[in-house]
Design an enzyme around this catalytic site. Structure first.
Site, PDB file in Angstrom:
ATOM      1  N   CYS A  42       0.787  -1.241   0.000  1.00 31.04           N
ATOM      2  CA  CYS A  42       0.000   0.000   0.000  1.00 31.04           C
ATOM      3  C   CYS A  42       0.819   1.292   0.000  1.00 31.04           C
ATOM      4  CB  CYS A  42      -1.075   0.007   1.081  1.00 31.04           C
ATOM      5  SG  CYS A  42      -0.700  -0.917   2.568  1.00 31.04           S
ATOM      6  N   ARG A  88       7.080 -11.484   4.926  1.00 26.83           N
ATOM      7  CA  ARG A  88       6.700 -11.333   6.332  1.00 26.83           C
ATOM      8  C   ARG A  88       7.356 -12.432   7.148  1.00 26.83           C
ATOM      9  NH1 ARG A  88       0.242 -10.002   5.566  1.00 26.83           N
ATOM     10  NH2 ARG A  88       0.552  -8.250   4.150  1.00 26.83           N
ATOM     11  N   GLN A  95       0.808 -11.090  -3.149  1.00 23.54           N
ATOM     12  CA  GLN A  95      -0.580 -10.672  -2.931  1.00 23.54           C
ATOM     13  C   GLN A  95      -1.198 -10.264  -4.253  1.00 23.54           C
ATOM     14  OE1 GLN A  95       0.005  -7.437  -0.021  1.00 23.54           O
ATOM     15  NE2 GLN A  95      -1.324  -8.622   1.311  1.00 23.54           N
ATOM     16  N   ASP A 138      -3.078  -7.853  -4.960  1.00 25.81           N
ATOM     17  CA  ASP A 138      -3.449  -6.669  -4.208  1.00 25.81           C
ATOM     18  C   ASP A 138      -4.098  -5.635  -5.110  1.00 25.81           C
ATOM     19  OD1 ASP A 138      -3.513  -5.309  -1.882  1.00 25.81           O
ATOM     20  OD2 ASP A 138      -1.363  -4.998  -1.696  1.00 25.81           O
ATOM     21  N   HIS A 163      -5.822  -1.423  -4.677  1.00 31.24           N
ATOM     22  CA  HIS A 163      -6.268  -0.312  -3.850  1.00 31.24           C
ATOM     23  C   HIS A 163      -7.202   0.555  -4.664  1.00 31.24           C
ATOM     24  CE1 HIS A 163      -2.528  -1.626  -1.889  1.00 31.24           C
ATOM     25  NE2 HIS A 163      -3.284  -1.480  -0.826  1.00 31.24           N
ATOM     26  N   LYS A 210     -14.437  -4.222   7.522  1.00 28.30           N
ATOM     27  CA  LYS A 210     -13.978  -5.077   6.429  1.00 28.30           C
ATOM     28  C   LYS A 210     -14.925  -6.240   6.170  1.00 28.30           C
ATOM     29  CE  LYS A 210     -11.183  -8.166   9.270  1.00 28.30           C
ATOM     30  NZ  LYS A 210     -10.073  -9.105   9.304  1.00 28.30           N
ATOM     31  N   HIS A 227      -8.508  -1.398   0.545  1.00 30.11           N
ATOM     32  CA  HIS A 227      -7.551  -2.464   0.228  1.00 30.11           C
ATOM     33  C   HIS A 227      -8.363  -3.693  -0.120  1.00 30.11           C
ATOM     34  CE1 HIS A 227      -4.406  -0.450   2.814  1.00 30.11           C
ATOM     35  NE2 HIS A 227      -5.491  -0.049   3.442  1.00 30.11           N
TER      36      HIS A 227
END
Lengths: 577, 577
Positions: free
Chosen positions: B271, B300, B318, B320, B322, B402, B448
């Protein structure tokens, strides 16, 4: 003039530059002053920086030296005499010490004498037209622990026209600078504050990258490659085994130490990962050659000072591949690689190259016999594929001979892209094996190869090559629809949907701006085709088409323009615009 | 039984387990013993490890307790009395201290009493069929600085058939373990020695990844997303600004310190990079919503102990995205995301989900009003898209509400994949702005979202869901051609080329093996279609077709089988095989 003759010409020009500096600023100490790919430079050590006024004075002094038409003579001295001659030049003394020969050569013109191998012109008057171009700073011997030198760059030619053309060309190059065009047209950004040399691909740039990647993957799969994806980090143990910790450390990011006392290393190369995949099971001669390709993002700690837009970065994606094969297969594999390279580069409009074959250096691993076999294989491959090439004797990497290909862009500049390297070292280090026909273990050869070298760098070159006006197949937005006013937005959207259905990358400008402003914006965005729709177009069910850099093409039905654009979008190998 | 009733049933089973252990090994201390998604466990602290013989004894003792049909009663004590009751249970005392209430509840069955909220069955005899499944070690409260507990897992059901079905299902799951199928069929490898939890995608796995990625990119572009590519590292300054250094440090790799005293951080999230792209120029309300998607590989630092094949790793990609939008746009954007999620997951054969809406927790940023607006937007989106969902009150992240979606696989297991999170925090931290209609600055909302969550994890789930028998459109090798002997290799190669021309992923087995061996190998590789070619086939210009798991389908002309396979390869949303 031939290339070698030009080198002599530029080398002589650099001596004239040094002579002028020593006449004007005798306290200045001399570094080195070679000819380069285009032009020359000389490194000077001096407390005060050279000002633009100094450059003017130096230019005038150089003209004087040329007019004096001083004869240039070669002199030979033994080392003791040589030391006496350059006793006030500490950098030259350092060079002198490193020369193993008993006798060394000097070149003298008038009162100026320089330790130098030569060759040179016979007199200073032979240098006709020159220009000093820029000053930059550089470390003595490129090592930042050494003193900082002032490097003056220049160019020279026997004919005025040549100089003018050259200067025009570098002016053009400045206008095409990808560092300006890129961010301006929404292709990429760099963020010094959060890490220099790290590239952020914006939507339009990312679309181009996707197109390049898709094409790259497609032709690799068609040509018998398999893809791999590997991590960006690994325990430092892997990099110790591969030899990178020993031989490549200065280019690597420092390791990360985690709880379990394992040091993790960000990858500077992909090869050790591909080797682990190879070693995951026993391989048979029947599987060879194995061709594994990966768009692998690597991180290398380049010095801040040498970073340059997309061309020199700290993180880049290699279009990497490794071929595991037997010695007898090298020639055939390299021929296949060369074919793929040409097809790929020509698809992006690059059809002029310079090809270099680098052979065994003084320090090398592997047997002389294997080196010869591999070098013969590379030579044969180049010959059979009818490549013009130059041999760089002794310039191979310590682990094997290699072929490098530099592409020539539309401004006649050369860019190192492709490399094809035979490696005897890493299969040995990792003890790679396959089972041969006799059911015995045998060691494979590894070929490292990249076509673009770095996706980021290739993208930078592409931007400058095309001046941001990408051919239709790469253009992130191919068509922009401009309704003359809000009244025609609906019709514009109908056209938009028709184009989208045909898989064109299309945008519509739904803003309240005047048509002229809309056109100006689209032109600045360098969008290849603009469709203008107003009352007449809606009534007649067609569109007015404008082509970037060409102006209005006329009125077309959507069906017709789709046919025309489809043909253009299917054409690769578009020359620069 | 309903889900909540089963939880009570399993919770009671865990108490019976604890009672049995305390009867047999009174020196054992009790940890916690909850019901879980399926079944129950109890954590025990004890010097000696439980042996398989111990488990047998415990099972016998549990049966005894069930036969005793002890009534279960709820008791309430004040804290002082409670302390006295559990004075020998140090872990229970710790839990007791953390309970803020004055009175606490216990449950007693016979001589066994446990600090417990309940609810429970009314007597131990209600537990009919149970089985202890496994023992593993866990740290008290999941913290590795705490003592190590022995966790015994079990399952129970009111009916024998249910238990049998469950046990059959977990046996099947073991056979489908992606950690076995994956490496065996050449999909991926892990290399503990050079870094646990880092995934190497081998040729076949990489082909599947490419297919997933291509499909993912295609539908994102079609749905109005733009792609981005961002680096894997950035100066720690960025992670300080984003708050990750403060709130997420334990999951991050340690930083790398380079010469210029900059600390570089491997990215745990994408992000902040997307935010830098957003901030690269002034944004207008006309551009919103901006939808930016990236297949971003993040790292991670999961604990070694929790790593599990592809399902729990230390580096993962990911999927991902946004969305930058205005508060009023959240509902519409979330509806679009939900539509895309369903389309994507169903394409991979997942058509059962559990959906969770998590609302404002105790600790939160942003205004209550904005939280309510956003929560309403998520609720409305779920309702309008006709999703069944459960509300998890107070389970939202501190930065916004979420939606989480767990997919149910063919073995009825739930896997957390999709997440859609509204974020009020990061736009504020980075002071994100756009210019609104009134020419004033306004702050956008950020959403996200990830559909798969992690490509690696999704791949692991896919392998188990399909038992490695991927539907044709994902199969890395779709067809393998087996010439009966060398004599028919040429004919086989003709078929090979015809299939390749039609863009099928095809292999030919040119080895000297007998046909039966070739078939066995291809079946082990789980290749969907096998084409057998011999004398009869060559003479009659056709092929014998065998389908994986189905056996011989019969004889087909190449043209016919191409038509059949094309139709199958174009069909997504294939149910498990």
């Amino acid at each position: 003039m031939k290339k070698e003759e030009m080198k002599t010409y530029w080398h002589t020009s650099s001596h004239i530059l040094a002579q002028a500096v020593k006449r004007l600023y005798p306290e200045t100490e001399l570094g080195i002053g070679p000819a380069i790919e285009e032009g020359f430079y000389y490194d000077f050590y001096r407390e005060e920086p050279f000002t633009p006024q100094d450059i003017e004075k130096i230019t005038a002094e150089m003209e004087k030296i040329i007019n004096e038409n001083l004869p240039i003579e070669r002199l030979e001295y033994d080392k003791k005499q040589a030391e006496e001659i350059i006793k006030n030049e500490s950098f030259k003394l350092e060079i002198l010490k490193e020369i193993p020969d008993e006798k060394v050569s000097f070149y003298r013109q008038g009162g100026f004498i320089d330790l130098c191998k030569g060759p040179h012109q016979t007199s200073t008057g032979e240098i006709k037209f020159f220009k000093l171009l820029s000053i930059s700073s550089s470390y003595w011997k490129g090592n930042e622990k050494n003193p900082s030198m002032q490097r003056i760059y220049g160019i020279s030619f026997p004919r005025k026209k040549e100089l003018e053309e050259y200067l025009k060309r570098i002016e053009e190059a400045k206008l095409r600078d990808h560092r300006i065009i890129g961010p301006k047209t929404g292709l990429f950004s760099l963020h010094q504050e959060f890490g220099p040399g790290l590239v952020f691909w914006h939507p339009k740039g990312a679309m181009i990258r996707k197109i390049i990647e898709d094409f790259w993957k497609e032709i690799h799969i068609e040509n018998g490659y398999d893809l791999l994806y590997t991590p960006h980090i690994a325990s430092i143990k892997l990099w110790e085994k591969s030899g990178h910790v020993e031989f490549y450390k200065e280019n690597m990011y420092p390791p990360m130490e985690i709880d379990e006392k394992i040091l993790y290393q960000l990858k500077p190369m992909n090869c050790p990962f591909h080797i682990l995949v190879y070693q995951d099971r026993v391989r048979s001669y029947r599987e060879l050659p194995l061709r594994w390709a990966e768009l692998g993002t690597v991180y290398r700690l380049e010095k801040i000072g040498v970073l340059h837009g997309l061309l020199r970065v700290r993180g880049f994606t290699q279009d990497d591949a490794h071929v595991f094969c037997r010695t007898e297969q090298i020639e055939d594999e390299v021929m296949k690689i060369l074919g793929l390279v040409v097809f790929f580069l020509e698809s992006f409009g690059f059809d002029q190259y310079e090809v270099f074959l680098s052979t065994r250096p003084k320090k090398f691993v592997g047997s002389v016999e294997n080196w010869e076999k591999a070098t013969d294989a590379l030579t044969n491959a180049l010959k059979k594929k009818e490549f013009q090439y130059q041999v760089d004797p002794g310039e191979g990497v310590f682990y094997g001979p290699k072929i490098d290909i530099k592409v020539r862009d539309c401004l006649n500049r050369l860019w190192q892209c492709t490399t094809i390297q035979v490696d005897f070292n890493i299969p040995e280090r990792f003890n790679l094996k396959f089972v041969n026909e006799k059911n015995e273990f045998e060691q494979p050869i590894m070929i490292h190869r990249a076509i673009m070298g770095s996706l980021e760098r290739f993208f930078g070159i592409l931007i400058e090559h095309y001046n941001g006006n990408f051919p239709l197949w790469i253009s992130p937005v191919q068509v922009k629809i401009l309704p003359i006013s809000e009244k025609f937005l609906e019709y514009g959207e109908k056209i938009f949907k028709m184009m989208q259905k045909e898989k064109f990358r299309v945008q519509i400008d739904a803003s309240q701006e005047k048509l002229n402003k809309k056109i100006k914006i689209a032109e600045e965005e360098k969008i290849p085709y603009i469709f203008i729709v107003g009352e007449k177009e809606e009534r007649e069910n067609n569109i007015a088409v404008r082509k970037h850099g060409k102006g209005m093409l006329g009125t077309f039905t959507v069906e017709d323009i789709i046919k025309i654009l489809k043909e253009e979008a299917n054409t690769k190998n578009t020359k620069w615009l």
